[in-house]
Design a protein around this motif. Structure first.
Motif, PDB file in Angstrom:
ATOM      1  N   THR A 179      30.364  -1.322  25.316  1.00  0.00           N
ATOM      2  CA  THR A 179      28.891  -1.782  25.510  1.00  0.00           C
ATOM      3  C   THR A 179      29.598  -3.207  24.341  1.00  0.00           C
ATOM      4  O   THR A 179      30.097  -2.900  23.384  1.00  0.00           O
ATOM      5  N   ILE A 180      28.528  -4.000  24.245  1.00  0.00           N
ATOM      6  CA  ILE A 180      28.516  -4.788  23.030  1.00  0.00           C
ATOM      7  C   ILE A 180      27.474  -4.534  21.932  1.00  0.00           C
ATOM      8  O   ILE A 180      26.375  -4.372  21.827  1.00  0.00           O
ATOM      9  N   ARG A 209      23.566  -9.781  21.569  1.00  0.00           N
ATOM     10  CA  ARG A 209      22.530 -11.119  21.336  1.00  0.00           C
ATOM     11  C   ARG A 209      21.664 -11.531  22.202  1.00  0.00           C
ATOM     12  O   ARG A 209      22.455 -12.070  22.521  1.00  0.00           O
ATOM     13  N   GLY A 210      20.296 -12.226  22.586  1.00  0.00           N
ATOM     14  CA  GLY A 210      20.268 -12.880  23.354  1.00  0.00           C
ATOM     15  C   GLY A 210      19.489 -11.392  24.502  1.00  0.00           C
ATOM     16  O   GLY A 210      20.492 -10.632  24.218  1.00  0.00           O
ATOM     17  N   GLN A 211      18.051 -12.016  24.975  1.00  0.00           N
ATOM     18  CA  GLN A 211      17.968 -11.329  26.066  1.00  0.00           C
ATOM     19  C   GLN A 211      18.811 -10.217  27.101  1.00  0.00           C
ATOM     20  O   GLN A 211      18.983  -9.236  27.574  1.00  0.00           O
ATOM     21  N   LYS A 212      19.865 -11.399  27.290  1.00  0.00           N
ATOM     22  CA  LYS A 212      21.330 -11.515  28.612  1.00  0.00           C
ATOM     23  C   LYS A 212      21.972  -9.883  28.228  1.00  0.00           C
ATOM     24  O   LYS A 212      22.026  -8.963  28.881  1.00  0.00           O
ATOM     25  N   ARG A 213      22.251  -9.844  27.143  1.00  0.00           N
ATOM     26  CA  ARG A 213      23.503  -9.198  25.843  1.00  0.00           C
ATOM     27  C   ARG A 213      22.523  -8.197  26.010  1.00  0.00           C
ATOM     28  O   ARG A 213      22.935  -6.250  25.945  1.00  0.00           O
ATOM     29  N   ALA A 269      21.949  -1.272  29.988  1.00  0.00           N
ATOM     30  CA  ALA A 269      22.804  -0.673  32.059  1.00  0.00           C
ATOM     31  C   ALA A 269      23.300   0.098  31.362  1.00  0.00           C
ATOM     32  O   ALA A 269      23.515   0.837  32.214  1.00  0.00           O
ATOM     33  N   GLN A 270      24.665  -0.888  30.565  1.00  0.00           N
ATOM     34  CA  GLN A 270      25.741  -0.433  30.749  1.00  0.00           C
ATOM     35  C   GLN A 270      25.342   1.224  29.150  1.00  0.00           C
ATOM     36  O   GLN A 270      25.990   2.384  30.752  1.00  0.00           O
ATOM     37  N   GLU A 271      24.733   1.155  28.260  1.00  0.00           N
ATOM     38  CA  GLU A 271      24.853   3.025  27.798  1.00  0.00           C
ATOM     39  C   GLU A 271      24.081   3.594  29.172  1.00  0.00           C
ATOM     40  O   GLU A 271      23.984   4.899  28.242  1.00  0.00           O
ATOM     41  N   ALA A 272      22.555   3.497  29.589  1.00  0.00           N
ATOM     42  CA  ALA A 272      22.215   4.418  30.295  1.00  0.00           C
ATOM     43  C   ALA A 272      23.072   4.830  31.361  1.00  0.00           C
ATOM     44  O   ALA A 272      22.396   6.212  31.963  1.00  0.00           O
ATOM     45  N   ASN A 273      24.320   4.033  32.241  1.00  0.00           N
ATOM     46  CA  ASN A 273      24.534   4.304  33.247  1.00  0.00           C
ATOM     47  C   ASN A 273      26.213   4.866  32.826  1.00  0.00           C
ATOM     48  O   ASN A 273      26.819   6.522  33.206  1.00  0.00           O
ATOM     49  N   ARG A 274      26.598   4.923  31.630  1.00  0.00           N
ATOM     50  CA  ARG A 274      27.569   5.564  30.587  1.00  0.00           C
ATOM     51  C   ARG A 274      27.870   6.892  30.007  1.00  0.00           C
ATOM     52  O   ARG A 274      28.218   8.128  29.864  1.00  0.00           O
ATOM     53  N   LYS A 275      25.875   7.684  30.545  1.00  0.00           N
ATOM     54  CA  LYS A 275      25.373   8.902  30.534  1.00  0.00           C
ATOM     55  C   LYS A 275      25.863   9.904  30.814  1.00  0.00           C
ATOM     56  O   LYS A 275      25.325  10.814  30.982  1.00  0.00           O
TER      57      LYS A 275
END
Length: 248
Positions: free
Chosen positions: A171-172, A176-180, A186-192
């Motif tokens: 994860t980042i 900062r910024g909408q893309k990040r 998305a990354q944290e949701a799938n890492r669950k």
């Protein structure tokens, strides 16, 4: 004893056997489970499994993802004094570390158990055989393209403690910024997936959630592996066999 984590003196009258007999029966059961079923239910994913996992990862927006990796700790209770120092962690209690990889259906594809609690997730990774096939060049190739760049290496989703390897997508911090921010979400949701797998494993087999009551590492490894095997059996039984997967 595996499912509810009860002690032998709690259920010896119910099953009408002695405490020592109950303990010996548990040891024999988990050893036989590991000897017979580990080849099928503790294996690495084959080509068919990889295709199904990659297809699901692509639908979720992560091309080339094979699952999530993380560690949990099994706390000890009656650890021997001579071992307590090396098994104690930052919480000042003796623990044993389990490193695992789980996919979207909560199947645990990799289980490396037995490292001392004084080690963290990075130390567990250095001792783990998870990338042994990749180092030997025997890992199946995966080809995918993201933003015009071609990639041939699979990866796992991890939390912030892991190193910046090409086989990990972290994860980042402080995005900062909408893309990040969207990527982090998305990354944290799938890492669950791995967190859910740990939660289901511990809820089904309370023995790996409660305090350790055995001394020998061979017995503890058999117990943990047997619980993972039984967990994967339940996942396989509940799996939708009619699930349609795009085989490209």
């Amino acid at each position: 004893m595996l499912a509810y984590g009860v002690t032998t003196d709690f259920m010896d009258e119910y099953v009408q056997i002695g405490e020592s007999t109950a303990i010996e029966s548990l040891k024999i059961f988990v050893k036989v489970m590991v000897d017979i079923f580990s080849k099928e239910y503790l294996r690495s994913p084959n080509n068919k499994d990889i295709t199904r996992i990659l297809a699901n990862g692509e639908r979720r927006g992560f091309l080339g993802m094979l699952g999530s990796i993380d560690c949990i700790h099994w706390k000890g209770k009656n650890c021997q004094v001579v071992w307590k120092g090396q098994y104690s962690s930052h919480i000042h209690k003796p623990i044993i570390v389990l490193e695992a990889v789980a996919s979207f259906d909560l199947w645990i594809w990799h289980a490396f158990f037995g490292l001392l609690g004084s080690n963290n997730d990075i130390n567990a990774l250095e001792r783990s055989p998870i990338f042994s096939k990749l180092e030997e060049g025997r890992a199946p190739a995966v080809n995918y393209s993201i933003n015009g760049h071609e990639y041939t290496m699979r990866y796992y989703l991890t939390d912030g403690i892991y190193l910046k390897w090409s086989t990990f997508v972290k994860t980042i911090p402080s995005p900062r910024g909408q893309k990040r921010k969207l990527f982090v979400k998305a990354q944290e949701a799938n890492r669950k997936d791995i967190e859910r797998a740990f939660g289901v494993l511990q809820s089904r087999f309370t023995i790996v959630c409660g305090p350790i009551r055995f001394f020998y590492s061979e017995t503890l490894q058999d117990i943990m592996k047997a619980c993972v095997i039984l967990h994967n059996m339940i996942v396989e039984d509940a799996r939708d066999v009619n699930e349609v997967v795009e085989l490209d």
